[in-house]
Design an enzyme around this catalytic site. Sequence first.
Site, PDB file in Angstrom:
ATOM      1  N   LYS A 139       0.610  -1.333  -0.274  1.00 53.60           N
ATOM      2  CA  LYS A 139      -0.074  -0.159   0.014  1.00 53.60           C
ATOM      3  C   LYS A 139       0.631   1.524  -0.034  1.00 53.60           C
ATOM      4  O   LYS A 139       1.370   1.613   0.772  1.00 53.60           O
ATOM      5  CB  LYS A 139      -0.799   0.267   0.915  1.00 53.60           C
ATOM      6  CG  LYS A 139      -2.411   0.581   1.004  1.00 53.60           C
ATOM      7  CD  LYS A 139      -2.170   2.099   1.010  1.00 53.60           C
ATOM      8  CE  LYS A 139      -1.292   3.221   1.696  1.00 53.60           C
ATOM      9  NZ  LYS A 139      -1.223   3.812   2.020  1.00 53.60           N
TER      10      LYS A 139
ATOM     11  N   GLU B 260       8.899   1.539  11.061  1.00 51.54           N
ATOM     12  CA  GLU B 260      10.459   2.118  10.995  1.00 51.54           C
ATOM     13  C   GLU B 260       9.466   3.920  11.055  1.00 51.54           C
ATOM     14  O   GLU B 260       9.189   4.309   9.859  1.00 51.54           O
ATOM     15  CB  GLU B 260      10.937   1.912   9.633  1.00 51.54           C
ATOM     16  CG  GLU B 260      11.718   0.908   9.227  1.00 51.54           C
ATOM     17  CD  GLU B 260      12.777   0.494  10.295  1.00 51.54           C
ATOM     18  OE1 GLU B 260      13.185   2.086  10.647  1.00 51.54           O
ATOM     19  OE2 GLU B 260      12.808  -0.508  10.298  1.00 51.54           O
TER      20      GLU B 260
ATOM     21  N   CYS C  96      14.049  11.144   6.621  1.00 50.40           N
ATOM     22  CA  CYS C  96      13.917  10.263   8.437  1.00 50.40           C
ATOM     23  C   CYS C  96      15.151  10.075   9.034  1.00 50.40           C
ATOM     24  O   CYS C  96      15.358  10.788  10.256  1.00 50.40           O
ATOM     25  CB  CYS C  96      13.414   8.610   8.038  1.00 50.40           C
ATOM     26  SG  CYS C  96      14.937   7.560   7.452  1.00 50.40           S
TER      27      CYS C  96
ATOM     28  N   GLU D 160       9.740  16.645  14.872  1.00 53.32           N
ATOM     29  CA  GLU D 160      10.290  16.296  13.289  1.00 53.32           C
ATOM     30  C   GLU D 160       9.745  17.370  13.026  1.00 53.32           C
ATOM     31  O   GLU D 160       8.451  17.646  12.434  1.00 53.32           O
ATOM     32  CB  GLU D 160       9.567  14.972  12.528  1.00 53.32           C
ATOM     33  CG  GLU D 160      10.330  14.631  11.854  1.00 53.32           C
ATOM     34  CD  GLU D 160       9.865  12.845  11.138  1.00 53.32           C
ATOM     35  OE1 GLU D 160       8.945  12.602  10.980  1.00 53.32           O
ATOM     36  OE2 GLU D 160      11.050  12.537  11.132  1.00 53.32           O
TER      37      GLU D 160
HETATM   38  P1  NAD Z   1       2.437   8.829   7.596  1.00 52.70           P
HETATM   39  O1  NAD Z   1       2.671   7.760   8.679  1.00 52.70           O
HETATM   40  O2  NAD Z   1       1.562   9.936   7.132  1.00 52.70           O
HETATM   41  O3  NAD Z   1       2.004   7.741   6.692  1.00 52.70           O
HETATM   42  C1  NAD Z   1       2.511   6.668   6.299  1.00 52.70           C
HETATM   43  C2  NAD Z   1       2.139   5.781   5.567  1.00 52.70           C
HETATM   44  O4  NAD Z   1       0.915   4.806   6.351  1.00 52.70           O
HETATM   45  C3  NAD Z   1       1.276   5.957   4.377  1.00 52.70           C
HETATM   46  O5  NAD Z   1       1.016   5.078   3.408  1.00 52.70           O
HETATM   47  C4  NAD Z   1      -0.153   6.088   4.598  1.00 52.70           C
HETATM   48  O6  NAD Z   1      -1.210   6.015   3.707  1.00 52.70           O
HETATM   49  C5  NAD Z   1      -0.140   5.290   5.962  1.00 52.70           C
HETATM   50  N1  NAD Z   1      -1.687   5.539   6.855  1.00 52.70           N
HETATM   51  C6  NAD Z   1      -1.647   6.411   7.408  1.00 52.70           C
HETATM   52  N2  NAD Z   1      -2.741   5.797   7.851  1.00 52.70           N
HETATM   53  C7  NAD Z   1      -2.664   4.492   8.308  1.00 52.70           C
HETATM   54  C8  NAD Z   1      -3.029   4.401   9.937  1.00 52.70           C
HETATM   55  N3  NAD Z   1      -4.245   4.395   9.625  1.00 52.70           N
HETATM   56  N4  NAD Z   1      -3.184   2.488   8.859  1.00 52.70           N
HETATM   57  C9  NAD Z   1      -2.047   2.349   8.662  1.00 52.70           C
HETATM   58  N5  NAD Z   1      -1.788   3.069   7.711  1.00 52.70           N
HETATM   59  C10 NAD Z   1      -1.867   4.482   7.229  1.00 52.70           C
HETATM   60  O7  NAD Z   1       3.655   8.696   7.140  1.00 52.70           O
HETATM   61  P2  NAD Z   1       3.863   9.873   5.482  1.00 52.70           P
HETATM   62  O8  NAD Z   1       3.642  11.327   6.365  1.00 52.70           O
HETATM   63  O9  NAD Z   1       3.526   9.220   4.608  1.00 52.70           O
HETATM   64  O10 NAD Z   1       5.906   9.699   5.820  1.00 52.70           O
HETATM   65  C11 NAD Z   1       6.467  10.604   6.117  1.00 52.70           C
HETATM   66  C12 NAD Z   1       6.485  10.076   7.655  1.00 52.70           C
HETATM   67  O11 NAD Z   1       7.490   9.398   7.725  1.00 52.70           O
HETATM   68  C13 NAD Z   1       8.047  10.638   9.157  1.00 52.70           C
HETATM   69  O12 NAD Z   1       7.537  10.877  10.245  1.00 52.70           O
HETATM   70  C14 NAD Z   1       9.649  10.127   8.542  1.00 52.70           C
HETATM   71  O13 NAD Z   1      10.500   9.974   9.910  1.00 52.70           O
HETATM   72  C15 NAD Z   1       8.906   8.645   8.565  1.00 52.70           C
HETATM   73  N6  NAD Z   1      10.242   7.669   7.511  1.00 52.70           N
HETATM   74  C16 NAD Z   1      11.009   6.879   8.834  1.00 52.70           C
HETATM   75  C17 NAD Z   1      11.457   5.995   7.503  1.00 52.70           C
HETATM   76  C18 NAD Z   1      12.105   5.372   8.764  1.00 52.70           C
HETATM   77  O14 NAD Z   1      13.426   4.267   8.599  1.00 52.70           O
HETATM   78  N7  NAD Z   1      12.552   5.346   9.985  1.00 52.70           N
HETATM   79  C19 NAD Z   1      11.692   6.292   6.572  1.00 52.70           C
HETATM   80  C20 NAD Z   1      10.865   7.449   6.182  1.00 52.70           C
HETATM   81  C21 NAD Z   1       9.940   8.079   6.854  1.00 52.70           C
END
Ligand code: NAD
Length: 494
Positions: free
Chosen positions: A180, A255, A289, A388
Amino acid sequence: MTPPPGLPARLEHFIGGAHVASTDSATFEVADPVTNRPYATVAAGGPKDIDRAVTAAAKAFTDGPWPGLPARARARVLNKIADAIEGRAARIAELETFDTGLPVTQARGQAARAAENFRFFADMTVTLHEDAFSSPGQFGYVIRKPAGVAGLITPWNTPFMLETWKLAPALASGCTVVLKPAEWTPLSASLLPAIMTEAGLPDGVFNLVHGIGEAAGAALVAHPGVPRISFTGETTTGQTVMAAAAPHLKGLSMELGGKSPCVVFADADLDQATDSALFGVFSLNGERCTAGSRILAERAVYHALVTRLATRAEHIRVGDPADPRTELGALVHPEHYARVLGYVRAGQDEGARLVAGGARPAHLAGGNYLAATVFADVEESMRIFREEIFGPVVCVTPFADEAEAIRLANATSYGLAAYVWTRDLARAHRVARAVESGMTWINSHNVRDLRTPFGGVKASGFGREGGPHSLDFYTESRIVHIPLGDTGVPRFGA
Ligand code: NAD
């Protein structure tokens, strides 16, 4: 930015080897970050679509050849996937840049890394061997089995690379998958079906369901037929995912976010530290991240470092993501852009000293552009120090000695990465040990070695991906014991 030629107007799910619309025909629109105009209509998955995809993946797992193939046969397919990615690398980078606003030179690097993800796990799977435990009376050996259907949920920063970082080990392990992708950046994932088919992956092994997180993502997490969820995203979303997975006792790899420190001691090579600190926070538009978004500088070099960072930041080339000279592109979405600008205002309101950027560059009238932004004299109580931002904004804070550097480095709920700059070897190791982070780089920026554990501590998540850690997550290790003689069983009831 001119849209790439041949841009698809519709993006659909890919389930059981077929491109399909949502069962209820629902769609959503996706826009590019330079014009913020919709460029495509995307199938919006819901519980029914997730169920179809999980059913297809479960069938491919129980009835199909994939989980039972010899490692070499799976590795051949993984290498063909890598070939197919390399064959399309320019197209992947072009679409990624258009959809995410990442500078194209950096998107090209991410496409190359995506291919490497598959090559790496192809190699790992053929060299994998299991533990055996020998003692005079008993012998034990491990059987490793793929866990089943893996649910992969990915964010919008470096989407294609992060999707492949989960797909490669899941497929190498013999799992079948439902991916997804993030709803703001579905475009590059639309190349995956052709890549997988061309490589000869059996139908149903790879399934793709687009959709909004709260609908498609939530349905995937709640589906009882998915024993593993690998999630990358925000910490708060991670908490929701964990709660939803709890009733099913699913295996989770989380992550999450970061607010990583870059600690610069006075004895550091200041030229290298400056290059590394700037690249660490302004590459990938700061939407990274592991960004070193808090620079902690020892007082003796603090003012010199602030001046260097500010001067160089002012010269960072912000502009059209598709222009190879661009160093900093457009932020992914107007909502995210507004959030990042909100942090810039918060920094000013809380009394931090803005020494570079802080606004839209004058030459860019539209698009989600922000000049590389540097705040000095940032205090640990400020929101920009603790939260962040996930954009091109860096905080600089002075420290007096090693103890204060460590205290400040740990003064956040996150614990993903850390960067330490010093010529004192013993101090470098002491600080690396004391800083609460999953990964530390000494005198270096984020250079990855795919064999090593990737992941965070505290609010940055749990579970490790990379090398054997990924394969452990997507498989079950089972132990078989056999006696080599009399086991001396107590004779109850004899
Ligand atoms: P997000 O949490 O908004 O979304 C991530 C994914 O989760 C998307 O596909 C989204 O559609 C899905 N999602 C949202 N709500 C959900 C739910 N209730 N149930 C299941 N899935 C759901 O994150 P984002 O804004 O897309 O990404 C940025 C974040 O990701 C930042 O906080 C960044 O630090 C983090 N990130 C972490 C790493 C790591 O390896 N630690 C790597 C890249 C990004």
